[in-house]
Design an enzyme around this catalytic site. Structure first.
Site, PDB file in Angstrom:
ATOM      1  N   LYS A  37      13.479  37.127  16.622  1.00  0.00           N
ATOM      2  CA  LYS A  37      13.738  36.802  18.027  1.00  0.00           C
ATOM      3  C   LYS A  37      15.102  36.129  18.164  1.00  0.00           C
ATOM      4  O   LYS A  37      15.303  35.014  17.737  1.00  0.00           O
ATOM      5  CB  LYS A  37      12.685  35.866  18.608  1.00  0.00           C
ATOM      6  CG  LYS A  37      12.849  35.823  20.132  1.00  0.00           C
ATOM      7  CD  LYS A  37      12.341  34.576  20.799  1.00  0.00           C
ATOM      8  CE  LYS A  37      13.303  33.456  20.971  1.00  0.00           C
ATOM      9  NZ  LYS A  37      14.420  33.656  21.913  1.00  0.00           N
TER      10      LYS A  37
ATOM     11  N   GLU B   9      15.962  25.263   9.721  1.00  0.00           N
ATOM     12  CA  GLU B   9      17.394  24.919   9.642  1.00  0.00           C
ATOM     13  C   GLU B   9      17.747  24.313  10.988  1.00  0.00           C
ATOM     14  O   GLU B   9      17.825  25.027  11.982  1.00  0.00           O
ATOM     15  CB  GLU B   9      18.236  26.173   9.397  1.00  0.00           C
ATOM     16  CG  GLU B   9      17.900  26.937   8.121  1.00  0.00           C
ATOM     17  CD  GLU B   9      18.517  26.315   6.884  1.00  0.00           C
ATOM     18  OE1 GLU B   9      19.307  25.352   7.017  1.00  0.00           O
ATOM     19  OE2 GLU B   9      18.199  26.785   5.783  1.00  0.00           O
TER      20      GLU B   9
ATOM     21  N   CYS C 250      26.168  24.060  13.686  1.00  0.00           N
ATOM     22  CA  CYS C 250      25.166  23.072  13.271  1.00  0.00           C
ATOM     23  C   CYS C 250      25.760  22.035  12.337  1.00  0.00           C
ATOM     24  O   CYS C 250      25.419  20.862  12.399  1.00  0.00           O
ATOM     25  CB  CYS C 250      24.016  23.789  12.582  1.00  0.00           C
ATOM     26  SG  CYS C 250      24.567  24.891  11.275  1.00  0.00           S
TER      27      CYS C 250
ATOM     28  N   GLU D  96      23.453  14.790  18.481  1.00  0.00           N
ATOM     29  CA  GLU D  96      24.208  16.035  18.357  1.00  0.00           C
ATOM     30  C   GLU D  96      24.680  16.472  19.746  1.00  0.00           C
ATOM     31  O   GLU D  96      23.880  16.596  20.666  1.00  0.00           O
ATOM     32  CB  GLU D  96      23.306  17.118  17.751  1.00  0.00           C
ATOM     33  CG  GLU D  96      24.050  18.422  17.487  1.00  0.00           C
ATOM     34  CD  GLU D  96      23.132  19.508  16.916  1.00  0.00           C
ATOM     35  OE1 GLU D  96      22.018  19.681  17.420  1.00  0.00           O
ATOM     36  OE2 GLU D  96      23.558  20.186  15.959  1.00  0.00           O
TER      37      GLU D  96
HETATM   38  P1  NAP Z   1      16.951  25.936  20.296  1.00  0.00           P
HETATM   39  O1  NAP Z   1      16.924  25.599  21.716  1.00  0.00           O
HETATM   40  O2  NAP Z   1      16.090  25.176  19.368  1.00  0.00           O
HETATM   41  O3  NAP Z   1      16.625  27.490  20.206  1.00  0.00           O
HETATM   42  C1  NAP Z   1      16.605  28.194  18.990  1.00  0.00           C
HETATM   43  C2  NAP Z   1      15.740  29.420  19.142  1.00  0.00           C
HETATM   44  O4  NAP Z   1      14.380  29.022  19.344  1.00  0.00           O
HETATM   45  C3  NAP Z   1      16.090  30.277  20.346  1.00  0.00           C
HETATM   46  O5  NAP Z   1      15.880  31.623  20.010  1.00  0.00           O
HETATM   47  C4  NAP Z   1      15.105  29.790  21.369  1.00  0.00           C
HETATM   48  O6  NAP Z   1      14.889  30.684  22.420  1.00  0.00           O
HETATM   49  C5  NAP Z   1      13.866  29.596  20.529  1.00  0.00           C
HETATM   50  N1  NAP Z   1      12.871  28.687  21.093  1.00  0.00           N
HETATM   51  C6  NAP Z   1      13.002  27.789  22.097  1.00  0.00           C
HETATM   52  N2  NAP Z   1      11.848  27.129  22.295  1.00  0.00           N
HETATM   53  C7  NAP Z   1      10.953  27.619  21.406  1.00  0.00           C
HETATM   54  C8  NAP Z   1       9.586  27.323  21.097  1.00  0.00           C
HETATM   55  N3  NAP Z   1       8.912  26.380  21.732  1.00  0.00           N
HETATM   56  N4  NAP Z   1       8.994  28.028  20.100  1.00  0.00           N
HETATM   57  C9  NAP Z   1       9.672  28.960  19.415  1.00  0.00           C
HETATM   58  N5  NAP Z   1      10.968  29.272  19.658  1.00  0.00           N
HETATM   59  C10 NAP Z   1      11.600  28.608  20.635  1.00  0.00           C
HETATM   60  O7  NAP Z   1      18.405  25.821  19.700  1.00  0.00           O
HETATM   61  P2  NAP Z   1      19.735  26.421  20.323  1.00  0.00           P
HETATM   62  O8  NAP Z   1      20.121  25.547  21.459  1.00  0.00           O
HETATM   63  O9  NAP Z   1      19.610  27.866  20.538  1.00  0.00           O
HETATM   64  O10 NAP Z   1      20.753  26.253  19.115  1.00  0.00           O
HETATM   65  C11 NAP Z   1      21.436  25.076  18.867  1.00  0.00           C
HETATM   66  C12 NAP Z   1      20.769  24.249  17.789  1.00  0.00           C
HETATM   67  O11 NAP Z   1      20.618  25.024  16.598  1.00  0.00           O
HETATM   68  C13 NAP Z   1      21.577  23.057  17.377  1.00  0.00           C
HETATM   69  O12 NAP Z   1      20.740  21.934  17.268  1.00  0.00           O
HETATM   70  C14 NAP Z   1      22.136  23.456  16.025  1.00  0.00           C
HETATM   71  O13 NAP Z   1      22.450  22.369  15.206  1.00  0.00           O
HETATM   72  C15 NAP Z   1      21.044  24.273  15.471  1.00  0.00           C
HETATM   73  N6  NAP Z   1      21.530  25.172  14.412  1.00  0.00           N
HETATM   74  C16 NAP Z   1      21.203  24.888  13.109  1.00  0.00           C
HETATM   75  C17 NAP Z   1      21.669  25.696  12.076  1.00  0.00           C
HETATM   76  C18 NAP Z   1      21.334  25.403  10.647  1.00  0.00           C
HETATM   77  O14 NAP Z   1      21.530  26.274   9.804  1.00  0.00           O
HETATM   78  N7  NAP Z   1      20.823  24.225  10.312  1.00  0.00           N
HETATM   79  C19 NAP Z   1      22.457  26.811  12.370  1.00  0.00           C
HETATM   80  C20 NAP Z   1      22.765  27.080  13.706  1.00  0.00           C
HETATM   81  C21 NAP Z   1      22.288  26.245  14.722  1.00  0.00           C
HETATM   82  P3  NAP Z   1      15.842  30.546  23.713  1.00  0.00           P
HETATM   83  O15 NAP Z   1      17.190  30.980  23.332  1.00  0.00           O
HETATM   84  O16 NAP Z   1      15.250  31.458  24.702  1.00  0.00           O
HETATM   85  O17 NAP Z   1      15.771  29.125  24.139  1.00  0.00           O
END
Ligand code: NAP
Ligand code: MG
Length: 496
Positions: free
Chosen positions: A202, A276, A310, A408
Site C-alpha cells: 500500500k 521503520e 526519515c 520530528e
Molecule cells: P504515516 O502517516 O505514518 O503514513 C505511512 C503510511 O501508513 C501511509 O501509506 C499511510 O497512508 C499509512 N497509514 C496511515 N494510517 C494508517 C493506519 N492506521 N494503519 C495502517 N496504515 C496507515 O507517515 P507519512 O507521513 O506518510 O511519512 C512520514 C513519516 O515516515 C516520518 O515520520 C518519517 O520519519 C517516516 N519514515 C521513516 C523511514 C525509515 O526508514 N525509518 C523512511 C521514510 C519515512 P496515507 O498516506 O493514506 O496516510
C-alpha cells in the site's frame, strides 16, 4: 544568463546572489523536457491485472502547482480480501521456484526500472514535489540497485544463513510513506520476493503513481500473477491490510504514531512485524573538522528532499569555539540554494509534498519562534504563488527542551545547538526518543570510532551524510523502530 528577474533590485547595484535570488550569475531555467503519460484514473493492481476499486477514488495532485494529475482508486476491505487471496494463491508457486528463477525476475524488474528511469523520475517529481535531480540521481537508481542486489541473493539464501534452511514468511503486507515512494516500494518488494514471499503493497495516499508504474513493470516482465499486488488508498486501506487475518507479516515505514497503532494491532497475533519510523537525527561538528565539508554535509543532511527524510540531520551540534563560523557559513550556503520548479534541473529544493505537511511545518516554525529560538531565513528565492512551498531555514538559540529540538518536523528546518566536550555532545545527541541516524564531523580517527560506538543510532555517518546502499542494513533504535532493511540483516526479516 537569466536577465529577467532583476527588476526587484535597485538599479545600478551589482547583485551576485544565486539564481533564485535573481543575481547576474543566475542559471537559465533548465526544465525537464520528457512528457510522461498519466491516465485520468488508476485502479488497483491485483492478481496481475488492473481493475477498479470497490471504494471511491481520490485525486493525486502535483504539489508544485496544485493541479490534479489523476484519480486513484481507494481500496476497501473487500479489495484487501481479493489482494491477500491473490497473494496467498501465488505463494506456493513463487516460493517453490528455484531461487535462480526468482532472481531472473528480479533482474528483469531492475533492468526495466533502468530502461524507464527517466519516465519514473519525472513522474516521481510531478506526484511528490521533489527536485528532478534527486529523483533522477538518487531515488530511481537506488530503486534499481535494490532489485539488482536482491536478485543476487535469491539463489544464495543458504549461504546468507549457513546451517539453516531458509523459508519464506508467507504473505507480506507492506505499507510505505510518501517521501521516497518508488524507492520505499523497492526496499520492501525486492527482499520479500527474493526470499520467496508474495506481497500486498500500500503506497501513501499522495504518491501512488510510481508504485502503480512498478506494478506495470511487474506485468511487463511476466512476473507470475498475484506475486505483487498494489492497493492504493488512505489510512483505512492500510489498517485493513494490517488487520487482515491471512497476512503473515507487516512491514511498515512511516510515522512513529502510526507505527505504534500497528504494533498494538499486531501484538496479539502471529504476524511478524518490522517498523521503520521517524527520527530526530543529530549531526555533530567538532572544531577540528573540515568545516566547509561539514557544512555541505549538514546542508545535504537536512535540506535534501525538503527535509522529507526519515534520517534527516535535523539537529546540529557545533563545538562552541566554531559556533559563530558555522552559523555564518550555514547562512551563506542557505542563501545560495535554489527553491522552485521541481522539474527544473537546477532546483535544489522542490515543493512540500502536501498542504497538510506544509501546515505541520509552519506550525513548528511558529512554535520555534514562540518558544524563544532565533529563526534565520537567508534564502532569497521567490517561490510560485500556487503550490506548497517552504524555504530552507534554521534556528539558533535552541534549548534541548524546545519543541523544535525534540519533535520530528519533516521539513527544511534545522535546529543549531552547541557543545563543549565530546561527552556533552554524546549526551545531548542521544537525548531523544528516536535513534535512526547520526553524523560526526572530525579530523580525528580515534574520535570517530569513539563517537560511533556511543551514539544510539541505527546508522552513523562519519564525515559524510545520507549515503544509502542496498548492501548496508538500515533501521532504527528506540522509537525509530525495529528490524533492518538492506544487506543480509534485511533478508532475515523475510525468512523463517
Ligand atoms: P504515516 O502517516 O505514518 O503514513 C505511512 C503510511 O501508513 C501511509 O501509506 C499511510 O497512508 C499509512 N497509514 C496511515 N494510517 C494508517 C493506519 N492506521 N494503519 C495502517 N496504515 C496507515 O507517515 P507519512 O507521513 O506518510 O511519512 C512520514 C513519516 O515516515 C516520518 O515520520 C518519517 O520519519 C517516516 N519514515 C521513516 C523511514 C525509515 O526508514 N525509518 C523512511 C521514510 C519515512 P496515507 O498516506 O493514506 O496516510
Ligand atoms: Mg501527489
Amino acid at each position: 544568463m537569466n536577465t529577467n528577474t532583476r527588476s526587484d533590485h535597485p538599479t545600478g547595484t551589482l547583485d551576485l546572489r544565486g539564481a533564485s535570488g535573481g543575481g547576474i550569475f543566475d542559471y537559465d531555467p533548465a526544465p525537464e523536457s520528457v512528457k510522461v503519460k498519466i491516465d485520468d484514473s488508476y485502479g488497483l493492481f491485483i492478481d496481475g491485472q488492473f481493475s477498479g476499486a470497490s471504494g471511491s477514488s481520490f485525486a493525486t495532485v502535483n504539489p508544485s502547482n496544485e493541479e490534479t494529475l489523476s484519480m486513484i482508486g481507494s481500496a476497501d476491505g473487500s479489495d484487501i480480501d481479493r489482494a491477500v487471496a491473490a497473494a496467498r494463491a501465488a505463494l506456493p508457486g513463487w516460493s517453490g521456484l528455484p531461487g535462480i528463477v526468482r532472481g531472473k525476475y528480479l533482474y528483469r524488474i531492475a533492468r526495466r526500472i533502468q530502461e524507464r528511469a527517466r519516465e519514473l523520475a519525472v513522474l516521481e517529481t510531478m506526484d511528490g514535489g521533489k527536485p528532478i535531480k534527486e529523483s533522477r540521481d538518487v531515488d530511481v537508481p537506488l530503486a534499481a540497485a535494490h532489485f539488482f542486489y536482491h536478485a543476487g541473493w535469491a539463489d544464495k539464501l543458504e549461504y546468507a544463513f549457513p546451517g539453516k534452511k531458509p523459508e519464506p514468511v508467507g504473505v507480506c503486507g507492506q505499507i510505505i510513506p510518501w517521501n521516497f515512494p518508488l524507492l520505499m516500494a523497492a526496499w520492501k518488494i525486492a527482499p520479500a520476493l527474493a526470499c520467496g514471499n508474495t506481497v500486498v503493497l500500500k503506497p501513501a495516499e499522495t504518491t501512488s503513481l510510481t508504485a502503480l508504474r512498478l506494478a506495470e513493470i511487474c506485468q511487463e516482465v511476466g512476473l507470475p500473477k498475484g506475486v505483487v499486488n498494489v492497493v492504493t488508498g488512505a489510512g483505512e486501506t492500510g489498517s485493513a491490510l494490517v488487520n487482515h487475518p491471512d497476512v503473515n507479516k507487516i512491514a511498515f515505514t512511516g510515522s512513529t504514531a502510526v507505527g505504534k497503532i500497528i504494533a498494538k494491532a499486531t501484538a496479539a497475533t502471529n504476524k511478524r512485524l518490522t517498523l521503520e519510523l521517524g527520527g530526530k537525527s543529530p549531526n555533530i561538528i567538532f572544531e577540528d573538522a573540515s568545516i566547509d565539508q561539514a557544512i555541505e554535509g549538514v546542508i545535504g543532511g537536512i535540506y535534501f528532499n525538503q527535509g522529507h527524510v526519515c534520517c534527516a540531520g535535523s539537529r546540529v551540534f557545533v563545538q562552541e569555539s566554531i559556533l559563530d563560523t558555522v552559523t555564518q557559513k550555514l547562512n551563506d550556503r542557505l542563501a545560495s540554494l535554489r527553491v522552485g520548479d521541481p522539474l527544473d534541473k537546477n532546483t535544489d529544493l522542490g515543493a512540500i509534498n502536501s498542504s497538510e505537511q506544509l501546515g505541520t511545518i509552519n506550525k513548528y516554525l511558529d512554535i520555534g519562534g514562540n518558544e524563544g529560538a532565533v529563526r534565520h531565513d537567508p534564502n532569497p528565492s521567490s517561490v510560485p504563488e500556487k503550490g506548497y512551498w517552504c524555504k530552507p531555514c534554521f534556528f539558533t538559540g535552541v534549548q534541548p527542551s524546545h519543541t523544535i529540538a525534540r519533535e520530528e518536523i519533516f521539513g527544511p528546518v534545522l535546529a543549531v545547538m552547541s557543545f563543549r566536550t565530546p561527552d556533552e555532545a554524546i549526551s545531548r545527541a542521544n537525548n531523544t526518543p528516536y535513534g535512526l541516524a547520526a553524523g560526526v564531523w572530525t579530523d580525528k580517527g580515534s574520535k570517530i570510532f569513539d563517537m560511533a560506538s556511543k551514539l544510539d543510532a541505527g546508522v552513523v555517518w562519519l564525515n559524510t551524510y545520507n549515503q544509502f546502499d542496498p548492501t548496508s542494513p538500515f533501521g532504527g533504535y528506540k522509537e525509530s523502530g525495529f528490524g533492518r532493511e538492506g544487506g543480509r540483516h534485511g533478508l532475515a526479516a523475510y525468512l523463517k
